[in-house]
Design a protein around this motif. Structure first.
Motif, mmCIF file in Angstrom:
data_model
loop_
_atom_site.group_PDB
_atom_site.id
_atom_site.type_symbol
_atom_site.label_atom_id
_atom_site.label_comp_id
_atom_site.label_asym_id
_atom_site.label_seq_id
_atom_site.Cartn_x
_atom_site.Cartn_y
_atom_site.Cartn_z
ATOM 1 N N ILE A 93 -16.657 -93.106 90.227
ATOM 2 C CA ILE A 93 -17.305 -93.908 89.186
ATOM 3 C C ILE A 93 -16.954 -95.377 89.354
ATOM 4 C CG2 ILE A 93 -17.307 -94.355 86.695
ATOM 5 C CD1 ILE A 93 -17.024 -91.303 86.358
ATOM 6 N N TYR A 94 -15.694 -95.622 89.671
ATOM 7 C CA TYR A 94 -15.221 -96.991 89.911
ATOM 8 C C TYR A 94 -16.041 -97.652 91.020
ATOM 9 C CZ TYR A 94 -11.587 -100.572 90.758
ATOM 10 O OH TYR A 94 -10.885 -101.734 90.902
ATOM 11 N N ASN A 95 -16.153 -96.946 92.125
ATOM 12 C CA ASN A 95 -16.901 -97.495 93.257
ATOM 13 C C ASN A 95 -18.384 -97.669 92.923
ATOM 14 O OD1 ASN A 95 -14.838 -97.832 95.146
ATOM 15 N ND2 ASN A 95 -14.828 -95.649 95.588
ATOM 16 N N SER A 138 -16.263 -106.173 85.156
ATOM 17 C CA SER A 138 -15.191 -105.729 86.043
ATOM 18 C C SER A 138 -14.785 -104.317 85.634
ATOM 19 C CB SER A 138 -13.998 -106.685 85.995
ATOM 20 O OG SER A 138 -13.368 -106.629 84.752
ATOM 21 N N VAL A 139 -14.083 -103.660 86.516
ATOM 22 C CA VAL A 139 -13.650 -102.290 86.252
ATOM 23 C C VAL A 139 -12.166 -102.166 86.540
ATOM 24 C CG1 VAL A 139 -14.986 -100.170 86.345
ATOM 25 C CG2 VAL A 139 -15.277 -101.867 88.140
ATOM 26 N N LYS A 140 -11.532 -101.268 85.814
ATOM 27 C CA LYS A 140 -10.110 -101.031 86.040
ATOM 28 C C LYS A 140 -9.889 -99.534 86.142
ATOM 29 C CE LYS A 140 -6.016 -102.972 83.991
ATOM 30 N NZ LYS A 140 -5.612 -103.624 82.748
ATOM 31 N N TYR A 141 -9.004 -99.179 87.049
ATOM 32 C CA TYR A 141 -8.615 -97.788 87.237
ATOM 33 C C TYR A 141 -7.141 -97.742 86.916
ATOM 34 C CZ TYR A 141 -7.359 -93.752 90.238
ATOM 35 O OH TYR A 141 -6.868 -92.577 90.746
ATOM 36 N N SER A 142 -6.727 -96.861 86.028
ATOM 37 C CA SER A 142 -5.299 -96.824 85.748
ATOM 38 C C SER A 142 -4.802 -95.389 85.696
ATOM 39 C CB SER A 142 -4.970 -97.562 84.455
ATOM 40 O OG SER A 142 -5.258 -96.764 83.345
ATOM 41 N N GLN A 143 -3.537 -95.244 85.970
ATOM 42 C CA GLN A 143 -2.981 -93.905 86.132
ATOM 43 C C GLN A 143 -1.483 -93.981 85.922
ATOM 44 O OE1 GLN A 143 -3.034 -92.481 90.233
ATOM 45 N NE2 GLN A 143 -3.919 -90.568 89.496
ATOM 46 N N ASN A 144 -0.965 -93.252 84.934
ATOM 47 C CA ASN A 144 0.483 -93.257 84.790
ATOM 48 C C ASN A 144 1.091 -92.121 85.605
ATOM 49 O OD1 ASN A 144 0.472 -90.882 83.258
ATOM 50 N ND2 ASN A 144 0.315 -92.002 81.330
ATOM 51 N N LYS A 161 -12.472 -92.342 90.789
ATOM 52 C CA LYS A 161 -12.653 -93.265 91.910
ATOM 53 C C LYS A 161 -14.127 -93.421 92.242
ATOM 54 C CE LYS A 161 -8.186 -92.929 94.125
ATOM 55 N NZ LYS A 161 -7.361 -92.151 95.020
#
Lengths: 168, 504
Positions: free
Chosen positions: B488-490, B449-455, B486
């Protein structure tokens, strides 16, 4: 080996998760969270009243920060609730949340080990449930979607279980 | 391999009694020492029995329990699962479906070595991941069981991969490496010394310190009593001699740390032999406790190699072969090969990651300078401001910060620069760390699975983090431009979802 440039291998015809319509959670979930928040702040208020009786301190010095923090958290909850949402695609499930700390997770169906529905005490009052998705090797669930009606949660679990079983 | 061998319920080698007894006894002694001795003292007695008599009785009881445990421990194969039945008072039946089996390893501790038997441990990586161990089998029996389980596992999970011609080779069982095979790496005493001396001594020292501290305080009544007169008489002297004592203690700490590192290295990596071929890897090592890892190539989740300042000078790395395990066992069960030089690494990579050699240029990404400023603020600015404030209030010398500040800037800069994500169509490689550099090499389809995070701060600067989860742990890159993150996530999702190969 096929020839291609950098540009094409990342952004060719790869489906974009940004383009997907996300589904929102039950409105009741927001009320449930606000209720939990209210209960916690009620306790805090009790402690503050005791403190106020024992110490000679102006009331507004306690009341003002209390109200500011409470108001701030409520605003964050209200705004944050709009972001919390999930999406099902043909081959994966995604969840996003977080106003200050935004997170977006996707788990493909062909990597899911199992999927379950959980219900907390408070959630039972509101007839809400949480769907948890597990992959291999983790101790905790990799993706959990709270704030679904119990019925919807069970549907979602059955759907995910069925799709992930095709890859077994 | 014939499965008839394992169809009938069977017990372990009779030596199992000794192995189980030794294990129980060790537990018992631990309890005995910490509870009875510490609480009641050496001269205590129960029901008119002296301690030695009591200890013998308890030991006898343990022996009986061990024999019962041995007799009640049975294992067999039923259709598509491996079954273990055990338990004296409460009967326990453990069913392990073949497809759930992740790794099957052979192990030997001192007792098992003494009696020439092996423990077979079966790991299932599920969420309720637990490790099941059969403590004592003769060598041939253990080997047969190991090969049988691995084969059954491959058969069960191999069915869906028939469309792919290549996978037939990949899915074939690892032929156990025979004595005639040349190991890629074999440790002599010199290698062990080299590795032992270049361990992370400071960390090891602290671990020992914490352990000794925790253990000694249990017995403080005994040893403090002995030294008390000495402490009292010399207290004044001790204070004046503080200048001597602190460096002496420091020296002692360093020597102890190095000795511990050496001891640990010898125990763990004695006579290490590392075999690889295109079907998988095998690692055999250990002095008192021999461990054997047998890893088929499709069970390798990803490869990681690390180094440290001393080892960088020698040009050696520690290769870690990451296998799917549950979180609790991750550190303990990872297959490590220290002392790999660049040539060894190259051989390993060529065997397991032929996809790495493509003509196309990999795409490289580095964190934004925001990362540097963050590090600099956290490790440079904040400590220095604090130090200055404290030294002003407490009237201490402030010029230390002058020395520290440039070091912090330099370190932050190098650390920031060391972060590189490079990707090609099949593989992603993550690199980071300056003093303790590490590199991970992951095939896209091994991700789960992958996670994208951003504060909030990152959002304002258009930056984001991407976290990659595998069955053997996670790796991440931080503060890269949001657009690339994004993409890379996709791409990761696309590669996982279009993969036909089984990833575990």
């Amino acid at each position: 080996m096929e020839e291609f440039t950098n540009e094409s291998f990342l952004s060719a015809d790869i489906p974009k998760i940004e383009a997907v319509e996300f589904e929102h959670l039950e409105r009741d979930y927001l009320y449930m969270r606000l209720l939990a928040l209210g209960l916690a702040f009620l306790l805090l208020a009790g402690a503050l009243v005791v403190f106020w009786f024992k110490n000679d301190i102006a009331l507004w010095k306690l009341l003002l920060p209390y109200l500011l923090v409470l108001g701030g958290i409520i605003v964050l909850e209200l705004k944050g609730f709009k972001i919390k949402s999930f999406a099902l695609r043909e081959k994966d499930v995604s969840y996003q949340s977080g106003l200050i700390w935004y997170k977006h997770t996707s788990v493909p169906f062909n990597r899911i080990q199992h999927c379950e529905v959980q219900q907390g005490v408070l959630a039972r009052l509101f007839d809400l449930a949480t769907v948890k998705v597990f992959t291999a090797g983790g101790a905790s669930s990799d993706l959990s979607i709270s704030g679904l009606s119990k019925e919807r949660a069970q549907q979602l679990r059955d759907f995910i279980t069925q799709l992930s079983a095709q890859h077994e | 391999m014939s499965s008839e061998l394992f169809e009938l319920p069977q017990r372990q080698s009779p030596i199992g009694v000794a192995v189980i007894f030794a294990k129980n006894l060790r537990k018992g002694i631990n309890i005995f020492v910490s509870v009875v001795l510490v609480e009641f003292g050496f001269k205590s007695s129960f029901l008119g029995l002296s301690l030695p008599v009591l200890a013998t009785l308890i030991a006898l009881l343990y022996l009986i329990i061990s024999i019962l445990q041995y007799l009640r421990f049975q294992f067999f194969v039923a259709s598509d699962q491996f079954v273990i039945e055990r338990g004296v008072l409460s009967r326990e039946k453990i069913n392990i479906p073949f497809e759930r089996i992740q790794t099957v390893n052979l192990k030997q501790n001192v007792i098992q070595q003494l009696f020439g038997v092996f423990a077979v441990s079966v790991d299932t990586a599920g969420s309720a991941g637990k490790e099941i161990e059969i403590p004592a089998l003769s060598k041939t029996h253990a080997r047969q069981l190991q090969e049988f389980l691995i084969e059954m596992k491959t058969q069960v999970s191999g069915t869906e991969m028939e469309e792919e011609p290549n996978s037939a080779i990949e899915e074939a069982e690892v032929s156990s490496f025979s004595g005639t095979d040349q190991p890629l790496l074999q440790f002599g005493i010199k290698d062990l010394l080299r590795i032992g001396l270049t361990e992370n001594h400071i960390r090891n020292g602290f671990v020992v310190f914490a352990f000794v501290n925790g253990y000694l305080w249990q017995f403080q009544d005994y040893w403090l009593e002995l030294w008390e007169p000495f402490f009292e008489e010399n207290a004044a002297l001790w204070l004046t001699e503080m200048f001597l004592i602190i460096p002496a203690l420091l020296l002692l700490f360093i020597i102890l740390s190095i000795l511990t590192s050496l001891l640990q290295t010898f125990l763990r990596y004695f006579n290490l032999r590392f075999f690889i071929n295109e079907k998988g890897a095998q690692i055999v090592a250990g002095l008192l406790k021999r461990t054997e890892f047998q890893i088929p190539v499709n069970k390798i989740q990803y490869l990681k190699w690390k180094s440290n300042p001393l080892r960088k000078i020698l040009g050696i790395h520690t290769l870690v072969i990451k296998q799917a395990t549950s979180m609790e066992h991750r550190e303990k069960k990872s297959a490590k090969v220290p002392g790999c030089n660049d040539d060894h690494l190259k051989t390993v990579l060529n065997a397991f990651y032929p996809e790495r050699e493509t003509t196309e240029q990999p795409l490289e990404l580095q964190p934004d300078t925001y990362f540097f400023w963050r590090m600099f603020g956290f490790y440079g600015l904040v400590p220095v401001v604090l130090w200055l404030a404290i030294s002003y209030v407490a009237e201490m010398s402030w010029w230390w910060s002058l020395i520290y500040f440039p070091i912090a800037i330099w370190w932050s800069y190098r650390f920031y620069k060391s972060n590189i994500l490079s990707i090609n169509a099949e593989i992603l490689q993550l690199q980071w760390g300056w003093l303790f550099p590490s590199k991970s090499l992951i095939k896209w389809y091994k991700l789960q699975s992958v996670k994208y995070s951003q504060n909030w701060f990152q959002k304002r600067r258009g930056l984001a983090n991407v976290i990659f989860y595998t069955a053997a742990g996670r790796e991440f890159i931080k503060h890269i431009p949001q657009k690339e993150a994004k993409e890379i996530y996709n791409y990761a999702l696309f590669k996982i979802e279009s993969a036909e190969k089984s990833w575990m």
